[in-house]
Design a protein around this motif. Sequence first.
Motif, PDB file in Angstrom:
ATOM      1  N   VAL A  40       0.847  -1.200   0.000  1.00 13.50           N
ATOM      2  CA  VAL A  40       0.000   0.000   0.000  1.00 13.50           C
ATOM      3  C   VAL A  40       0.885   1.254   0.000  1.00 13.50           C
ATOM      4  N   THR A  41       0.330   2.327  -0.526  1.00 14.26           N
ATOM      5  CA  THR A  41       1.055   3.597  -0.554  1.00 14.26           C
ATOM      6  C   THR A  41       0.423   4.530   0.465  1.00 14.26           C
ATOM      7  N   LYS A  42       1.261   5.064   1.329  1.00 14.91           N
ATOM      8  CA  LYS A  42       0.728   5.970   2.353  1.00 14.91           C
ATOM      9  C   LYS A  42       1.388   7.346   2.210  1.00 14.91           C
ATOM     10  N   THR A  43       0.577   8.382   2.313  1.00 17.11           N
ATOM     11  CA  THR A  43       1.127   9.734   2.281  1.00 17.11           C
ATOM     12  C   THR A  43       1.217  10.233   3.711  1.00 17.11           C
ATOM     13  N   MET A  44       2.425  10.525   4.151  1.00 15.92           N
ATOM     14  CA  MET A  44       2.634  10.968   5.524  1.00 15.92           C
ATOM     15  C   MET A  44       2.296  12.454   5.643  1.00 15.92           C
ATOM     16  N   PRO A  45       2.067  12.951   6.885  1.00 17.94           N
ATOM     17  CA  PRO A  45       1.729  14.375   7.053  1.00 17.94           C
ATOM     18  C   PRO A  45       2.766  15.335   6.474  1.00 17.94           C
ATOM     19  N   ASP A  46       4.032  14.899   6.381  1.00 19.40           N
ATOM     20  CA  ASP A  46       5.045  15.802   5.816  1.00 19.40           C
ATOM     21  C   ASP A  46       5.094  15.746   4.288  1.00 19.40           C
ATOM     22  N   GLY A  47       4.176  15.015   3.694  1.00 23.07           N
ATOM     23  CA  GLY A  47       4.102  14.981   2.231  1.00 23.07           C
ATOM     24  C   GLY A  47       4.864  13.844   1.586  1.00 23.07           C
ATOM     25  N   LYS A  48       5.668  13.101   2.366  1.00 22.36           N
ATOM     26  CA  LYS A  48       6.449  11.993   1.799  1.00 22.36           C
ATOM     27  C   LYS A  48       5.546  10.791   1.546  1.00 22.36           C
ATOM     28  N   ILE A  49       5.893  10.040   0.502  1.00 24.81           N
ATOM     29  CA  ILE A  49       5.093   8.863   0.167  1.00 24.81           C
ATOM     30  C   ILE A  49       5.849   7.599   0.598  1.00 24.81           C
ATOM     31  N   HIS A  50       5.177   6.755   1.358  1.00 22.62           N
ATOM     32  CA  HIS A  50       5.803   5.515   1.825  1.00 22.62           C
ATOM     33  C   HIS A  50       5.082   4.309   1.225  1.00 22.62           C
ATOM     34  N   HIS A  51       5.863   3.310   0.816  1.00 19.79           N
ATOM     35  CA  HIS A  51       5.285   2.061   0.349  1.00 19.79           C
ATOM     36  C   HIS A  51       5.543   1.016   1.426  1.00 19.79           C
ATOM     37  N   CYS A  52       4.502   0.346   1.866  1.00 16.44           N
ATOM     38  CA  CYS A  52       4.699  -0.691   2.875  1.00 16.44           C
ATOM     39  C   CYS A  52       3.676  -1.809   2.685  1.00 16.44           C
ATOM     40  N   VAL A  53       4.004  -2.967   3.287  1.00 16.19           N
ATOM     41  CA  VAL A  53       3.107  -4.123   3.156  1.00 16.19           C
ATOM     42  C   VAL A  53       2.000  -4.013   4.202  1.00 16.19           C
ATOM     43  N   ASP A  54       0.763  -4.101   3.736  1.00 19.18           N
ATOM     44  CA  ASP A  54      -0.382  -4.091   4.639  1.00 19.18           C
ATOM     45  C   ASP A  54      -0.552  -5.524   5.155  1.00 19.18           C
ATOM     46  N   GLU A  55      -0.250  -5.714   6.446  1.00 18.67           N
ATOM     47  CA  GLU A  55      -0.253  -7.072   7.014  1.00 18.67           C
ATOM     48  C   GLU A  55      -1.651  -7.708   6.982  1.00 18.67           C
ATOM     49  N   ASP A  56      -2.672  -6.896   7.157  1.00 18.44           N
ATOM     50  CA  ASP A  56      -4.041  -7.428   7.130  1.00 18.44           C
ATOM     51  C   ASP A  56      -4.370  -7.965   5.738  1.00 18.44           C
ATOM     52  N   ARG A  57      -3.989  -7.175   4.745  1.00 17.88           N
ATOM     53  CA  ARG A  57      -4.259  -7.584   3.351  1.00 17.88           C
ATOM     54  C   ARG A  57      -3.455  -8.842   3.005  1.00 17.88           C
ATOM     55  N   LYS A  58      -2.220  -8.883   3.495  1.00 20.05           N
ATOM     56  CA  LYS A  58      -1.362 -10.043   3.239  1.00 20.05           C
ATOM     57  C   LYS A  58      -1.973 -11.312   3.856  1.00 20.05           C
ATOM     58  N   ALA A  59      -2.423 -11.184   5.103  1.00 20.78           N
ATOM     59  CA  ALA A  59      -3.025 -12.331   5.792  1.00 20.78           C
ATOM     60  C   ALA A  59      -4.283 -12.802   5.059  1.00 20.78           C
ATOM     61  N   GLU A  60      -5.052 -11.845   4.560  1.00 23.03           N
ATOM     62  CA  GLU A  60      -6.285 -12.184   3.844  1.00 23.03           C
ATOM     63  C   GLU A  60      -5.962 -12.952   2.551  1.00 23.03           C
ATOM     64  N   ILE A  61      -4.925 -12.507   1.858  1.00 20.75           N
ATOM     65  CA  ILE A  61      -4.514 -13.187   0.618  1.00 20.75           C
ATOM     66  C   ILE A  61      -4.001 -14.593   0.944  1.00 20.75           C
ATOM     67  N   GLN A  62      -3.198 -14.683   2.006  1.00 19.89           N
ATOM     68  CA  GLN A  62      -2.650 -15.995   2.391  1.00 19.89           C
ATOM     69  C   GLN A  62      -3.774 -16.968   2.765  1.00 19.89           C
ATOM     70  N   TYR A  63      -4.750 -16.458   3.480  1.00 22.44           N
ATOM     71  CA  TYR A  63      -5.885 -17.302   3.877  1.00 22.44           C
ATOM     72  C   TYR A  63      -6.639 -17.801   2.632  1.00 22.44           C
ATOM     73  N   ALA A  64      -6.855 -16.877   1.692  1.00 22.61           N
ATOM     74  CA  ALA A  64      -7.562 -17.247   0.454  1.00 22.61           C
ATOM     75  C   ALA A  64      -6.763 -18.275  -0.338  1.00 22.61           C
ATOM     76  N   LEU A  65      -5.445 -18.116  -0.323  1.00 22.38           N
ATOM     77  CA  LEU A  65      -4.583 -19.049  -1.056  1.00 22.38           C
ATOM     78  C   LEU A  65      -4.623 -20.451  -0.433  1.00 22.38           C
ATOM     79  N   ILE A  66      -4.541 -20.509   0.891  1.00 25.70           N
ATOM     80  CA  ILE A  66      -4.598 -21.813   1.578  1.00 25.70           C
ATOM     81  C   ILE A  66      -5.939 -22.503   1.287  1.00 25.70           C
ATOM     82  N   TYR A  67      -7.005 -21.723   1.369  1.00 19.91           N
ATOM     83  CA  TYR A  67      -8.343 -22.280   1.118  1.00 19.91           C
ATOM     84  C   TYR A  67      -8.429 -22.816  -0.318  1.00 19.91           C
ATOM     85  N   ALA A  68      -7.888 -22.040  -1.252  1.00 18.28           N
ATOM     86  CA  ALA A  68      -7.950 -22.441  -2.659  1.00 18.28           C
ATOM     87  C   ALA A  68      -7.133 -23.698  -2.923  1.00 18.28           C
ATOM     88  N   ILE A  69      -5.954 -23.790  -2.304  1.00 16.64           N
ATOM     89  CA  ILE A  69      -5.114 -24.983  -2.505  1.00 16.64           C
ATOM     90  C   ILE A  69      -5.816 -26.232  -1.944  1.00 16.64           C
TER      91      ILE A  69
END
Lengths: 75, 141
Positions: free
Chosen positions: A37-66
């Motif tokens: 995800v891309t986050k804009t900080m109050p000082d205007g800088k843009i940070h890219h980081c992994v959203d752990e909730d989204r990652k867990a949701e994808i992993q759960y969906a992958l396990i279920y699908a397998i």
Amino acid sequence: MKNLTVEIIHRAMDGDKEALLKILQHYEHYIDKYAMVTKTMPDGKIHHCVDEDRKAEIQYALIYAIKHKYKTKKL
Amino acid sequence: MPTPPLDESTELALFDSFVKKVVRNTAIKIINKAKKENQIVPDEAYISECTTEDTHFSENIICDRFGHEWLLVDVYLYEAMLLLKEEQIEVLIMEFQYGMHIWEIAKKLHISERAVYARKKKTFDSIRKNYKGEYNEKPYC
């Protein structure tokens, strides 16, 4: 596909935890890419980081699908 | 006639394709869901009802300009905010009070995303320039 073998895939389909973990580790970077995800900080800088909730949701969906949707064995 | 068994490389390729498809589709689903949730923009009635007097400590300063009011942590920031233009305050309010994305602000103000970004940058530059508090106290609103 260096670390992954057909045996691991078949074990994962049967619900083996170690095999599922190996598959998740193998595709970790690929999942991270989609959980980024891309986050804009109050000082205007843009940070890219992994959203752990989204990652867990994808992993759960992958396990279920397998476990429930992957049918190669029956071919 | 029975289907011939798949060789290892084909099965691995099939599995790889399957996993990537699942990951991609799930990510798209999550993003679409998040987009739907974020698109709920508070209407004008809600904005006017939103007051801060009862829910925050009294030592915070309430700045009231151009029909918007918001809390500030110190008097230096209040002074710096007094020098901002209405269009700059609008962007700050939309971003930090209502958590709107840049594209949402652009859509609401009928300007490009780049213009919103530039306006935001100019606003922060102005606050930094006019903030007279201590160096460690970073201004925020």
